[in-house]
Design a protein around this motif. Sequence first.
Motif, short mmCIF file in Angstrom:
data_model
loop_
_atom_site.label_atom_id
_atom_site.label_comp_id
_atom_site.label_asym_id
_atom_site.label_seq_id
_atom_site.Cartn_x
_atom_site.Cartn_y
_atom_site.Cartn_z
N ALA A 4 1.44 35.34 40.46
CA ALA A 4 2.11 36.23 39.51
C ALA A 4 3.17 37.07 40.19
CB ALA A 4 1.08 37.14 38.84
N THR A 5 3.21 37.05 41.52
CA THR A 5 4.12 37.93 42.26
C THR A 5 5.14 37.19 43.11
OG1 THR A 5 2.56 38.11 44.12
CG2 THR A 5 2.35 39.74 42.35
N VAL A 6 5.00 35.85 43.21
CA VAL A 6 5.90 35.07 44.06
C VAL A 6 6.45 33.91 43.25
CG1 VAL A 6 6.11 33.68 46.15
CG2 VAL A 6 4.54 35.63 46.11
N GLY A 7 7.75 33.65 43.37
CA GLY A 7 8.34 32.46 42.78
C GLY A 7 8.77 32.63 41.34
N PRO A 8 9.43 31.56 40.80
CA PRO A 8 10.04 31.65 39.48
C PRO A 8 9.14 31.24 38.31
CG PRO A 8 10.68 29.60 40.52
CD PRO A 8 9.81 30.33 41.52
N SER A 9 7.97 30.70 38.60
CA SER A 9 7.12 30.20 37.52
C SER A 9 6.62 31.34 36.63
CB SER A 9 5.92 29.44 38.09
OG SER A 9 6.34 28.30 38.80
N ILE A 10 6.45 31.03 35.35
CA ILE A 10 5.96 32.02 34.39
C ILE A 10 4.47 32.25 34.62
CG2 ILE A 10 5.54 32.48 31.95
CD1 ILE A 10 8.03 30.73 31.37
N SER A 11 4.08 33.52 34.72
CA SER A 11 2.67 33.87 34.87
C SER A 11 2.38 35.10 34.04
CB SER A 11 2.32 34.14 36.34
OG SER A 11 0.97 34.56 36.47
N PHE A 12 1.15 35.15 33.48
CA PHE A 12 0.72 36.30 32.69
C PHE A 12 -0.34 37.10 33.44
CE2 PHE A 12 2.01 32.98 29.63
CZ PHE A 12 3.09 33.64 29.06
N GLY A 13 -0.47 36.85 34.75
CA GLY A 13 -1.53 37.49 35.51
C GLY A 13 -1.02 38.51 36.51
N ILE A 14 -1.90 38.85 37.46
CA ILE A 14 -1.58 39.84 38.48
C ILE A 14 -1.84 39.32 39.89
CG2 ILE A 14 -2.11 41.75 36.92
CD1 ILE A 14 -4.72 42.11 38.62
N ALA A 15 -2.45 38.15 40.03
CA ALA A 15 -2.88 37.65 41.34
C ALA A 15 -1.68 37.32 42.22
CB ALA A 15 -3.76 36.42 41.18
N ASP A 16 -1.82 37.61 43.50
CA ASP A 16 -0.79 37.23 44.46
C ASP A 16 -0.82 35.73 44.73
OD1 ASP A 16 0.39 39.88 45.26
OD2 ASP A 16 -1.73 40.27 45.67
N ALA A 17 -1.99 35.14 44.67
CA ALA A 17 -2.12 33.70 44.83
C ALA A 17 -3.48 33.24 44.35
CB ALA A 17 -1.93 33.28 46.28
N VAL A 18 -3.49 32.13 43.62
CA VAL A 18 -4.73 31.44 43.27
C VAL A 18 -4.55 29.99 43.65
CG1 VAL A 18 -6.33 30.75 41.45
CG2 VAL A 18 -5.25 33.01 41.35
N THR A 19 -5.39 29.50 44.55
CA THR A 19 -5.30 28.13 45.05
C THR A 19 -6.50 27.34 44.57
OG1 THR A 19 -4.10 28.85 47.03
CG2 THR A 19 -5.16 26.70 47.12
N ILE A 20 -6.21 26.14 44.02
CA ILE A 20 -7.23 25.28 43.45
C ILE A 20 -7.24 23.95 44.22
CG2 ILE A 20 -8.03 24.08 41.37
CD1 ILE A 20 -8.04 27.04 40.88
N PHE A 21 -8.45 23.46 44.50
CA PHE A 21 -8.64 22.17 45.17
C PHE A 21 -9.27 21.18 44.20
CE2 PHE A 21 -8.39 25.24 48.51
CZ PHE A 21 -7.87 24.58 49.62
N SER A 22 -8.62 20.04 44.00
CA SER A 22 -9.16 19.00 43.13
C SER A 22 -8.51 17.67 43.48
CB SER A 22 -8.89 19.33 41.65
OG SER A 22 -9.29 18.25 40.82
N HIS A 23 -9.28 16.59 43.34
CA HIS A 23 -8.70 15.26 43.52
C HIS A 23 -7.82 14.86 42.33
CE1 HIS A 23 -10.53 14.22 47.33
NE2 HIS A 23 -11.65 14.75 46.90
N ASP A 24 -7.90 15.59 41.24
CA ASP A 24 -6.95 15.44 40.13
C ASP A 24 -5.86 16.49 40.37
OD1 ASP A 24 -5.57 15.80 37.67
OD2 ASP A 24 -7.31 15.09 36.53
N VAL A 25 -4.72 16.05 40.90
CA VAL A 25 -3.70 17.01 41.32
C VAL A 25 -3.12 17.77 40.14
CG1 VAL A 25 -1.64 17.34 42.75
CG2 VAL A 25 -3.15 15.40 43.20
N ALA A 26 -2.93 17.08 39.02
CA ALA A 26 -2.44 17.77 37.82
C ALA A 26 -3.42 18.83 37.36
CB ALA A 26 -2.17 16.76 36.70
N LEU A 27 -4.70 18.54 37.45
CA LEU A 27 -5.72 19.51 37.05
C LEU A 27 -5.72 20.70 38.00
CD1 LEU A 27 -8.01 20.06 35.01
CD2 LEU A 27 -9.58 18.99 36.64
N ALA A 28 -5.53 20.46 39.29
CA ALA A 28 -5.44 21.56 40.25
C ALA A 28 -4.28 22.49 39.88
CB ALA A 28 -5.26 21.03 41.66
N ASP A 29 -3.17 21.91 39.50
CA ASP A 29 -2.00 22.71 39.11
C ASP A 29 -2.27 23.47 37.82
OD1 ASP A 29 0.56 23.75 39.04
OD2 ASP A 29 1.56 21.84 38.69
#
Length: 237
Positions: A150-175
């Motif tokens: 929510a604080t880095v980069g141009p993507s639209i976010s409605f949150g407050i987190a500095d970073a949320v990282t997700i691990f999944s073998h389904d890459v689209a689902l991780a995103d």
Amino acid sequence: MIRAPFRFRETIATILADDPAHVAAAKAGILAARQELEAYIARDPFFASTFDPYTPDSDDPVIVRMSDATRKAGVGPMAAVAGAIAWAGVDAMQEAGASFGVIDNGGDIALLCDRPVRVGVHAGEAALSDRIAFIVPPQDRILGICTSSATVGPSISFGIADAVTIFSHDVALADAWATAACNAIRPDDRSVLERIDPEEVSGVFAIMGDVTVEWGVLPPLVPAVVDEQLISAGDRQ
């Protein structure tokens, strides 16, 4: 190891490979995915604009991956665009015979690795930003490591987190889940994690200022010096 920058319209990525032929395969895979996506958006612009889950009239692999993933996470299809495109590129590398390949599409990473890979964590002004990294063990199938902020980069976010990282073998689902979790997670409210299926997502790591949250099974974290200049700008969402 080859480090090759790649840019095409909104896609600004970095490709890591051992063989120039695998770099070429990655680029071809990315371009084919973008062609599918752009052709579908041309006839169904709502797909690119809605923030809600959406069922498209298409059986194109990239469109299906994006819509299926974002339906599970409860967000709009474009929340999975960077991961889906990176995934298509590494798919193509694997089909070309690669046992090692990484595509970083603006912090949304698809990788196939026959050796440990260090993945740094960038979280804006948070205290841990650029000071830690995951040591990802060898993978015999493609893994997605996708981050939303929510604080880095141009993507639209409605949150407050500095970073949320997700691990999944389904890459689209991780995103998709990176976007959804970043939108909703708070230091005192982690209920969004209860919606994640541990059969589909292996781990979550979130940074909110001085607060960190770990969920599921994560690769080892180690101290590191992360070069922010190596982060690709990625597909804007």
